[in-house]
Design a protein around this motif. Structure first.
Motif, PDB file in Angstrom:
ATOM      1  N   LEU A  12       0.906  -1.150   0.033  1.00  0.00           N
ATOM      2  CA  LEU A  12      -0.092  -0.108  -0.037  1.00  0.00           C
ATOM      3  C   LEU A  12       0.879   1.375   0.027  1.00  0.00           C
ATOM      4  O   LEU A  12       0.711   2.214  -0.723  1.00  0.00           O
ATOM      5  CB  LEU A  12      -1.017  -0.083   1.115  1.00  0.00           C
ATOM      6  CG  LEU A  12      -2.132  -1.036   1.303  1.00  0.00           C
ATOM      7  CD1 LEU A  12      -2.671  -1.099   2.404  1.00  0.00           C
ATOM      8  CD2 LEU A  12      -3.097  -0.714  -0.091  1.00  0.00           C
ATOM      9  N   ILE A  16       0.704   4.118  -2.962  1.00  0.00           N
ATOM     10  CA  ILE A  16       0.670   5.500  -2.727  1.00  0.00           C
ATOM     11  C   ILE A  16       1.495   6.242  -3.128  1.00  0.00           C
ATOM     12  O   ILE A  16       1.270   7.232  -3.619  1.00  0.00           O
ATOM     13  CB  ILE A  16       0.249   5.738  -0.854  1.00  0.00           C
ATOM     14  CG1 ILE A  16      -0.740   5.235  -0.510  1.00  0.00           C
ATOM     15  CG2 ILE A  16       0.532   7.337  -0.786  1.00  0.00           C
ATOM     16  CD1 ILE A  16      -0.923   5.076   0.981  1.00  0.00           C
ATOM     17  N   TYR A  21      -3.041   5.256  -5.474  1.00  0.00           N
ATOM     18  CA  TYR A  21      -3.805   6.114  -4.660  1.00  0.00           C
ATOM     19  C   TYR A  21      -3.537   7.299  -4.388  1.00  0.00           C
ATOM     20  O   TYR A  21      -2.606   7.403  -3.559  1.00  0.00           O
ATOM     21  CB  TYR A  21      -3.944   5.197  -3.246  1.00  0.00           C
ATOM     22  CG  TYR A  21      -4.290   3.802  -3.555  1.00  0.00           C
ATOM     23  CD1 TYR A  21      -5.414   3.273  -4.519  1.00  0.00           C
ATOM     24  CD2 TYR A  21      -3.674   2.843  -3.033  1.00  0.00           C
ATOM     25  CE1 TYR A  21      -5.771   2.085  -4.399  1.00  0.00           C
ATOM     26  CE2 TYR A  21      -4.092   1.414  -3.032  1.00  0.00           C
ATOM     27  CZ  TYR A  21      -5.092   0.824  -3.740  1.00  0.00           C
ATOM     28  OH  TYR A  21      -5.321  -0.276  -4.210  1.00  0.00           O
ATOM     29  N   LEU A  27      -8.780   4.969  -0.059  1.00  0.00           N
ATOM     30  CA  LEU A  27      -8.511   3.576  -0.398  1.00  0.00           C
ATOM     31  C   LEU A  27      -9.459   2.752  -0.467  1.00  0.00           C
ATOM     32  O   LEU A  27     -10.638   3.067  -0.144  1.00  0.00           O
ATOM     33  CB  LEU A  27      -7.495   3.197   1.031  1.00  0.00           C
ATOM     34  CG  LEU A  27      -6.024   3.860   1.208  1.00  0.00           C
ATOM     35  CD1 LEU A  27      -5.515   3.163   2.324  1.00  0.00           C
ATOM     36  CD2 LEU A  27      -5.176   3.468   0.115  1.00  0.00           C
TER      37      LEU A  27
END
Length: 246
Positions: A12, A16, A21, A27
């Motif tokens: 993640l 990012i 994202y 998210l």
């Protein structure tokens, strides 16, 4: 072996950082992430908690987590060293002493460290790295009574705070921080890999022991985009004060 929640945290974090994202975007839900990574929602929550602590995402009641920043965040809600903060956020910290010299405290240093002008101090210039990249240049002045212990530390000591605690029992218990922006000088630009005149975040801090004895005072300069500091306050508790520039 790396735990599954740590692998998800890193996945993640990379998503990012590379814009999958984007800042301001949400998210996927916990259920969607659990299905995506084939894990339980509890494992996803553990990974999400790490990102929340790092300041990369925010949380709102009843809403999806929103991306707040692509840079790791350091909170003022607790006193932690650079290395302790970096490791807690899943990063690899590094440090290297560029130069070190004993001298006599000037008027400002003496006032901050509660010394008499001319008392002995140790001045250390140290470059800090995060995942191998230079992010912070520290100019730290130590009170003379702790100078011997600091000089015994290796030049590449990862955490001075931890090393001094382990070797002498000294605990860095209280800190006062002053934040402003400054332009990178020639030395700053060279060590941090930025152009001269680039804006740097400066944190001037003074740290004391549990007995209230000043240990160090430092001028810390962060490369742009390297770290975000967070201050959380409310109508009941406000740790942040505004002052005019000196």
């Amino acid at each position: 072996m790396t735990r599954r929640h740590q692998q998800i945290t890193e996945a993640l974090r990379h998503a990012i950082a590379d814009g999958r994202y984007p800042v301001g975007g949400a998210l996927p839900s916990e259920s969607e992430l659990a299905a995506l990574y084939d894990v339980s929602r509890g494992t996803v929550r553990h990974a999400i908690g790490t990102l929340l602590d790092a300041g990369l995402i925010g949380s709102r009641q009843g809403a999806r987590h929103v991306v707040m920043s692509t840079a790791p965040s350091q909170s003022f809600s607790e006193l932690r060293s650079f290395a302790q903060w970096a490791r807690a956020g899943g990063h690899v910290p590094g440090g290297l002493v560029l130069d070190s010299a004993r001298g006599a405290a000037d008027g400002e240093e003496a006032a901050l460290l509660r010394l008499a002008p001319g008392d002995p101090v140790l001045r250390v210039r140290r470059l800090r790295t995060l995942d191998g990249d230079p992010v912070l240049l520290e100019r730290t002045v130590y009170a003379g009574w702790v100078a011997d212990a600091v000089e015994r530390l290796p030049a590449d000591c990862e955490s001075v705070t931890t090393a001094l605690r382990d070797s002498t029992g000294l605990v860095f218990a209280h800190g006062e921080h002053h934040l402003d922006a400054v332009a990178a000088g020639t030395v700053d630009a060279k060590e941090l890999g930025v152009r001269r005149g680039s804006p740097l975040l400066r944190v001037r801090r003074t740290t004391t022991s549990g007995e209230g004895r000043p240990v160090e005072t430092s001028d810390d300069r962060y490369r742009p985009g390297a770290v975000v500091f967070t201050v959380r306050n409310s109508t009941r508790a406000n740790p942040l004060a505004r002052t005019t520039a000196d």
